[in-house]
Structure formats: structure tokens, C-alpha cells
Design an enzyme around this catalytic site. Sequence first.
Site, PDB file in Angstrom:
ATOM      1  N   VAL A  79      14.836   9.136  32.595  1.00 12.54           N
ATOM      2  CA  VAL A  79      14.237   7.824  32.693  1.00 12.54           C
ATOM      3  C   VAL A  79      15.134   6.817  32.973  1.00 12.54           C
ATOM      4  O   VAL A  79      16.574   6.709  32.631  1.00 12.54           O
ATOM      5  CB  VAL A  79      13.736   7.049  31.578  1.00 12.54           C
ATOM      6  CG1 VAL A  79      13.117   5.748  31.452  1.00 12.54           C
ATOM      7  CG2 VAL A  79      12.410   8.044  31.033  1.00 12.54           C
ATOM      8  N   LYS A 128       0.758  -1.191  -0.014  1.00  9.28           N
ATOM      9  CA  LYS A 128      -0.073  -0.133  -0.060  1.00  9.28           C
ATOM     10  C   LYS A 128       0.742   1.143   0.055  1.00  9.28           C
ATOM     11  O   LYS A 128       1.924   1.375   0.513  1.00  9.28           O
ATOM     12  CB  LYS A 128      -0.957   0.101   1.132  1.00  9.28           C
ATOM     13  CG  LYS A 128      -1.777  -1.255   1.168  1.00  9.28           C
ATOM     14  CD  LYS A 128      -2.800  -0.950   2.599  1.00  9.28           C
ATOM     15  CE  LYS A 128      -3.811  -1.781   2.862  1.00  9.28           C
ATOM     16  NZ  LYS A 128      -3.084  -3.264   3.173  1.00  9.28           N
ATOM     17  N   ALA A 156       5.295  15.608   7.195  1.00 10.29           N
ATOM     18  CA  ALA A 156       4.805  15.176   5.863  1.00 10.29           C
ATOM     19  C   ALA A 156       4.597  16.354   4.853  1.00 10.29           C
ATOM     20  O   ALA A 156       4.934  15.925   3.723  1.00 10.29           O
ATOM     21  CB  ALA A 156       3.292  14.747   6.066  1.00 10.29           C
ATOM     22  N   HIS A 165     -15.035  38.977  10.815  1.00  5.56           N
ATOM     23  CA  HIS A 165     -15.627  38.866  12.196  1.00  5.56           C
ATOM     24  C   HIS A 165     -16.921  37.904  12.163  1.00  5.56           C
ATOM     25  O   HIS A 165     -17.800  38.244  11.404  1.00  5.56           O
ATOM     26  CB  HIS A 165     -15.955  40.251  12.713  1.00  5.56           C
ATOM     27  CG  HIS A 165     -16.567  40.241  14.117  1.00  5.56           C
ATOM     28  ND1 HIS A 165     -15.971  40.351  15.252  1.00  5.56           N
ATOM     29  CD2 HIS A 165     -17.916  40.667  14.341  1.00  5.56           C
ATOM     30  CE1 HIS A 165     -16.348  40.327  16.460  1.00  5.56           C
ATOM     31  NE2 HIS A 165     -17.908  40.528  15.766  1.00  5.56           N
ATOM     32  N   ASP A 180      11.677  12.587   5.384  1.00  6.84           N
ATOM     33  CA  ASP A 180      12.041  12.423   6.879  1.00  6.84           C
ATOM     34  C   ASP A 180      13.725  11.859   6.688  1.00  6.84           C
ATOM     35  O   ASP A 180      14.390  12.035   7.943  1.00  6.84           O
ATOM     36  CB  ASP A 180      11.411  11.100   7.497  1.00  6.84           C
ATOM     37  CG  ASP A 180      10.134  11.703   8.179  1.00  6.84           C
ATOM     38  OD1 ASP A 180       9.642  12.866   8.126  1.00  6.84           O
ATOM     39  OD2 ASP A 180       9.445  10.943   9.151  1.00  6.84           O
TER      40      ASP A 180
END
Length: 477
Positions: free
Chosen positions: A248, A43, A331, A456, A322
Site C-alpha cells: 500500500v 460491560k 478468544a 453417514h 491477546d
Amino acid sequence: MPDTIPDTIYDVAIVGGGPGGYTAAFRAAEYGLKVALIEKCDKLGGTCLYVGCIPTKALLFNAEIWDHIQHAAEFGIEGTGTPTLNWAAVQTRKNAVIAKHTKGLDFLVKKHKVTRVQGYARLTGPAVDGVHTVDVTAPGGDVSQLKAKNVILATGSEAKMLPGLVADDRILTNIEILALEQAPKSLVVIGAGAVGVEFGSMFRTFGADVTIIEFLPRMVPVEDEEISKELTRLYKKRGIDVNTSAKVGTVEKTETGVRVTFTDASGKAQVKEAEKVLVAVGRSPLTSDLGVDKTKIELDRGFVKVDGAQETAEQGVFAIGDIVAGLPQLAHVGGMSGMVAVAKITGRKFRPVRKDRIPSCTYCEPQIGSAGLTEAQAKEKGYDVKVGKFPFVGNSKATILGNHDGFVKIVSDAKYGEILGVHIIGPQATELIAEAVAVMELEGTVEEMMFTIHAHPTLAESLLDAYGAVEGMAINA
Ligand SMILES: Cc1cc2nc3c(=O)[nH]c(=O)nc-3n(C[C@H](O)[C@H](O)[C@H](O)COP(=O)(O)OP(=O)(O)OC[C@H]3O[C@@H](n4cnc5c(N)ncnc54)[C@H](O)[C@@H]3O)c2cc1C
């Protein structure tokens, strides 16, 4: 699905069918080029359509409706009783939204007569006589070769994991969290960038106990500092446990969920138990198995270095989306960088993608929309900065919507009045920011915008007031 036409030399072969790749493919076809679009999955749509922009925004819209129903009585609508969340139906709707767009892409591929090839593509080396050869491994393992005068790499990214952790049904990335069979009652989110704060916002609205742990001193650290401050204030007001400057320690599974240890800003050890933990600590570019090493392409920590036309150091090979070094992973950046690359391939005029002209939208509650320089960045660049700020509390449409939190902040250059940055937190901020990008692209000034009529009552009037506020002349505040 059509396969490669033997012996065809394409004008351009595009590797990756996400928003970067398919936009480049359709625009290239519009320019009359012979285009092959190679995608490993069956896909098209990439991260954005299946595990990114579209499913998250679909679910966030469910959260918005849920929130409206909770407050229906304030609007005189009674009898909504105690609504219940049918999570399976929520997921079904989200999947239907995705399916509609998958079909849309299939239609567009045919309409544009793009040759679609399913397989995993790798570069084989530099062009020979101006023609590049790409190896394509089909799902069954057969390898074929595809030839093209130009190649556009658009292979996208994947979620980073914390060292030693593997995603499963409790330790989640964006992929697993979007496929949950039940909405969690408690969630720890590691990372307060766009992905982390969106999921945190969504599940808080659905009633979960949400804890956010961020290593840096503020939430949404790429935004203007005042935006981070306002978001933190409003998240805390919503009952979200926000921990910044927090580190962490361990993430362990318990019998029923997860236990996360961290050191808070004051250096105190903390423990948080929850049903699930979302790791949202950034995304790595997918460039390690692309054959880049056989070319002159230069990488920076895995990201591809390109020039203003998106071209790599290997002539005729472009990179978009990316995987590109120095651009945000969004994107619309993928799409626009694809349009730039194909314009260059056809010898047309183009405008390089400018980092300070990119809208950045976070669809949490309240929403964030920003573009251009933050106040601190503008000062760092040496501008004599003039700021205008207008709170939504003075905007009549915000009153009508019952959504008053947040503000519009304009960063301008005192010398010429040029608008350098616009930062919005509040209702429909992700839509409002479009005006700001257009204004900055056209190098608009504060004075010009102070005489630009805004309808407005609209939320957009808050921008008019914010431009006025730069000169200490907001009408409604
Ligand atoms: C949870 C989440 C929410 C997000 N929300 C937003 C948002 O609201 N707005 C926004 O602008 N951005 C958002 N993003 C970011 C956005 O999804 C990405 O910036 C965008 O998808 C990048 O597009 P791309 O085309 O570069 O890569 P991708 O969309 O990742 O597509 C790359 C494609 O290449 C294919 N591929 C990879 N390697 C190969 C190969 N060697 N051969 C063939 N095919 C290959 C992959 O299968 C994939 O289909 C979000 C991301 C996440 C994770």
C-alpha cells in the site's frame, strides 16, 4: 455494581473482563477462590463480544442466509423474488445477540460470587509479604487500591493502524466497520488475515465490490500453503479482487469515499477507489499503561513473556489472552490460558497451552479450520511427512448442501503415523476441526482414525476419507 470490599485480600485479581479474564474469574471461583474482576468498561465481554468474534459471526450468518436465498430456486423454493437487505434490521439482530451474552455474563458473575470492579487497573510494583497492590481508577477519576495474592493480566489488544491514518467513518478498523449505517457498495481491505478475509467475504456476499491488498505473498499466511491457494482461487471465482505481494502506498479520502494506491506483485502502480477502506493489519497488545515497568515482567514488542503456567517473571503475576507473547490472538486461547493460570494458582495439575494444539477458525466463505503443523512446518521440524487429501466433491453431505468447494488435508508423521496437522477449507470447516484437535491432543494415529466410525451422511466423513488418503486408501475418491 458491587465495589471492592475494604481491606479484603483477594486470592486473585483479574485485570480485564474479556474472554480471557472472565473465564479465569469463573474457573477461579469454581475452585473456591475469592476473586475480583476489574474491567474499565461498564460491560464484560471485551473485544470478542462487542467488536470481534460474536458480532462478526452474527453478520456472517446473515450473509450465509442471504446467499441461501439467492440460490433458493436451485432447491426448488420459488417466490423469494428479489430479496432486499434491511441493514438496520441486520444490525439490530447483531446487537441483540451481543446484549443476550452481556446479560449472560452479568448472571454468571453473580452466580460465581465474583466481585466486579469497574475501573482502569495498574500494577504498583512487586508483592509485599506475598500481597500485590493494584491501583484502580474509577470512571469518575477516583483511585482506590485493591489487594490480591495473585494478579492475572488480561487486558487484550487493539487494532493497528497504518502510519499517518486515523480511523473515522471511511477509514475503518473492526470497530467502525461493525457499526456502519449502510452496507458499503465497495470496500478495499488492507490485510488478508482472518479479520480481513472475513469482512471481505461478508460484504462480497452482500453485493459489494471487494478488493483485498496483502503485503505477504499469500492470503491467510498462517495457514497451510494449499489452503491459501484454494482460498485465493475461490475468492477470485467470487469476483473478489485479490492482490498479494502488494504494498500500500497512500490512503486518501475523496469527495465520496477513499482512494488507495498500491504497488502490485509485478511492481506496477495501482489505484483503487471505494466507499470505505478496512485496515486489518494486526493487533497490538494493551500493555503500555499497566504499570508493568514497576515490576520484573518482561515484554517482547509489548507482548508479555510467560512460562507454561502463564506466569510472568514477577512471581504471582500471570498474563493471558491477546497480550501473551508467542500465542495466537484468539478468544479460546484467552479462555484456556486463563484456566491454566488459575489451575497453577491453586496448585492443581494443568496442561500448558500448546501452540500446535490450537484450532484456528476463519468464518469466511469457504470456511477454514486448521490445527497443528502445516506441511511446511512439519518438514522444517524434520518429520518424514505423509500427507492425505480428500476433496469435498467426494462427500455426499457436501452434495446435499450444494457446497462442494475445498478439501481436508491431513499432515502425518510417516514413522509412527501420528497426526501432526489437519487443514480444512470448505463447508462447516470451523466445526469439523474440533475432531482434529481432540485427536491430536490424544496423539491419535492415522491407522486409529481409519478405524474410527464416522456417521453417514456427514461432512465429518470427509475426515475419515482424508485419513485413508494418507495411505492412498480413501473410499470415496
Ligand atoms: C473482528 C475480529 C474478529 C474476531 N473473531 C474471532 C473469532 O471468530 N474467534 C476467536 O477466537 N477470536 C476472534 N477474534 C479475537 C478475539 O476477539 C480476541 O482474541 C479476544 O477477545 C481476546 O480476549 P482477551 O480477554 O485477551 O482480551 P479482550 O477481549 O480484548 O478483553 C480485554 C478487556 O480488558 C479491558 N481492559 C483493558 N485494559 C484494562 C485495564 N488496564 N484495566 C481494566 N480493564 C482493562 C478491556 O476493556 C477489555 O474488556 C476476533 C477479533 C477481531 C478484532
